[in-house]
Design an enzyme around this catalytic site. Structure first.
Site, PDB file in Angstrom:
ATOM      1  N   HIS A 104       0.733  18.185 -28.680  1.00  0.00           N
ATOM      2  CA  HIS A 104       2.003  18.500 -28.036  1.00  0.00           C
ATOM      3  C   HIS A 104       2.092  17.773 -26.708  1.00  0.00           C
ATOM      4  CE1 HIS A 104       5.398  20.768 -26.469  1.00  0.00           C
ATOM      5  NE2 HIS A 104       5.652  21.060 -27.732  1.00  0.00           N
TER       6      HIS A 104
ATOM      7  N   ASP B 277       4.511  24.238 -35.383  1.00  0.00           N
ATOM      8  CA  ASP B 277       4.817  23.851 -36.764  1.00  0.00           C
ATOM      9  C   ASP B 277       3.626  23.956 -37.703  1.00  0.00           C
ATOM     10  OD1 ASP B 277       7.522  23.238 -36.364  1.00  0.00           O
ATOM     11  OD2 ASP B 277       6.975  21.344 -35.419  1.00  0.00           O
TER      12      ASP B 277
END
Ligand code: CMC
Length: 431
Positions: free
Chosen positions: A308, A366
């Site tokens: 991320h 996700d």
């Protein structure tokens, strides 16, 4: 002049300029560089905006080092445990948690604007049966600007409210219509007596031939996933919505632009890519091979659902969803979930690997969400659409904030030009 300043010195000329330093309520300071070009003739270079605050915002705060996410100051863990998606929508849009009356009124407004114009519904017939649902949803949401041009004066607060309620209410209906089109089933009209998540499940799985009873566990799981996906400050799709909207464009077009940006596998498309990857890996004994592929600079393969831009410790949403996977799979009687087992093992192996440790790559939101969507019977190609439904409230909240921002201007970045210098046109006979 703000209290704190930052001195910048040109190493060639020795010239100095003082830049204002602006502080937020929490988080790192930012240098106000708006005067930089006028006073020095230079721009800043920051590809991917990794070090740039593009706006001032009061909506969502992330501390990537601590793995902290707050909506309007409330930690996402507390909202996930105690709130509902519709209440979180109110919070994001209005800045405060609603009173009982405010919540009831807001919920009622959203519930009673779920139907689509029948003409809009017919747009789906124009799509091929195997069109990706994200393509259909982006197209149909964009078409809303053609249906509602009479209430899209962006400078009218009432019009902005109508837009917010309308898009929130109709996103699940549009998503369900896209799904029904892919399975060639009749469209199921929305039911205003159902909650946001229950209505979505009804429209997905209801058929005219029999009564469909919405599963409580499934609706609660969906509501939780929606809370966790509702906003994430200036991510790629939200920045796209802000940028498109900054030109004064119709807000439905700005949301359609956000949906298009979300679709990419580096962003919301990752949830679909994770499930495809887990299926490709297939079994625990193949994990090492795929982890090696992810580490290989000459191989484009990446571990989807890992890494991320902001989180460098853990993504709090992934932690909550991992816990929810255990609970939901048990409640739904799916104790034997080979994909979940595989995902857990993959996480375990990757988190012990030096490559992932050094680069601070952790599972993101996700990584586990698709396991729950799969357990609810939602097809993989619809995963990113589910993300889009949940993120719509975030996009709308940011669009509204942007429209009334006194510092707001059309987004117009500059560049470092490295193309040819001026040269004369050469006729085709001389080339
Ligand atoms: N697998 C293998 N290596 C990775 C991965 C990964 N998933 N993610 C990052 N890296 C490596 C990358 O190659 C780079 O290595 P080096 O420094 O040697 O060049 C380093 O880690 C830093 O990565 P980056 O690409 O510069 O980081 P970024 O902030 O530009 O990208 C990201 C962030 C999320 C796009 C990226 O981590 C990624 O592609 N992850 C997989 C896709 C994914 O799961 N996306 C969902 C993000 S969360 C939800 C959302 O935003 O919608």
């Amino acid at each position: 002049m703000s209290a704190k300043t930052f001195l910048l010195q040109n190493s060639e000329t020795g010239d100095q300029i003082e830049l204002d330093v602006r502080s937020g309520t929490v988080g790192p300071d930012v240098l106000d560089i708006r005067s930089l070009n006028a006073s020095t003739g230079t721009f800043t270079y920051d590809s991917g905006f990794a070090a740039t605050a593009s706006c001032e915002s009061k909506i969502t705060y992330i501390d990537g080092g601590k793995g902290l996410l707050m909506y309007r100051g409330y930690p996402v863990e507390q909202l996930a445990e105690k709130s509902s998606f519709i209440e979180v929508c109110y919070l994001l849009l209005h800045g405060e948690l609603p009173s009982t009356d405010e919540l009831a009124k807001f919920d009622q407004t959203v519930r009673t604007h779920t139907m689509l114009n029948e003409t809009m519904l017919r747009l789906f017939d124009g799509f091929h049966h195997d069109a990706h649902p994200m393509a259909m949803v982006a197209g149909v949401v964009g078409s809303m600007s053609a249906f509602y041009h009479d209430t899209t004066d962006i400078y009218d607060p009432r019009h902005r409210d109508i837009f917010a309620h309308r898009i929130l209410a109709k996103m699940p209906t549009i998503a369900a219509a896209a799904y029904k089109h892919t399975v060639s089933q009749p469209f199921a009209y929305p039911r205003n007596d159902l909650s946001y998540a229950k209505n979505l499940l009804h429209m997905f799985f209801g058929v005219p031939t029999e009564e469909y009873e919405v599963d409580k566990v499934a609706a609660e799981a969906l509501d939780l996933l929606f809370i966790l996906h509702a906003d994430h400050e200036q991510n790629c799709s939200t920045s796209t919505v802000r940028m498109a909207g900054s030109s004064g464009a119709n807000p439905y077009s700005a949301i359609a632009a956000g949906i298009a940006a979300l679709w990419g596998p580096a962003h919301g498309g990752a949830n679909e890519a994770v499930l495809n990857m887990l299926e490709q890996i297939g079994s625990v004994d193949q994990i090492d091979k795929f982890v090696d592929k992810a580490k290989d600079k000459n191989d484009p393969f990446r571990l989807m659902g890992f890494g991320h831009r902001v989180y460098k410790n853990h993504d709090p949403r992934a932690t909550i969803i991992r816990g929810a996977c255990h609970k939901v799979l048990k409640q739904l009687g799916r104790t034997d979930s080979p994909l979940f087992e595989l995902a857990l093992r993959l996480e375990e192996i990757a988190l012990k690997d030096d490559y992932f440790i050094e680069k601070k790559l952790y599972p993101n939101v996700d990584f586990y969400s698709g396991i729950i969507y799969r357990a609810l019977g939602i097809p993989t190609s619809m995963f990113t659409v589910m993300f889009a439904i949940a993120r719509t409230v975030g996009w709308v909240s940011h669009w509204r904030e942007m429209i009334v921002d006194p510092d707001g201007r059309i987004s117009r970045p500059r560049q470092l030009y490295t193309g040819p210098v001026a040269r004369d046109y050469v006729g085709i006979d001389k080339r």
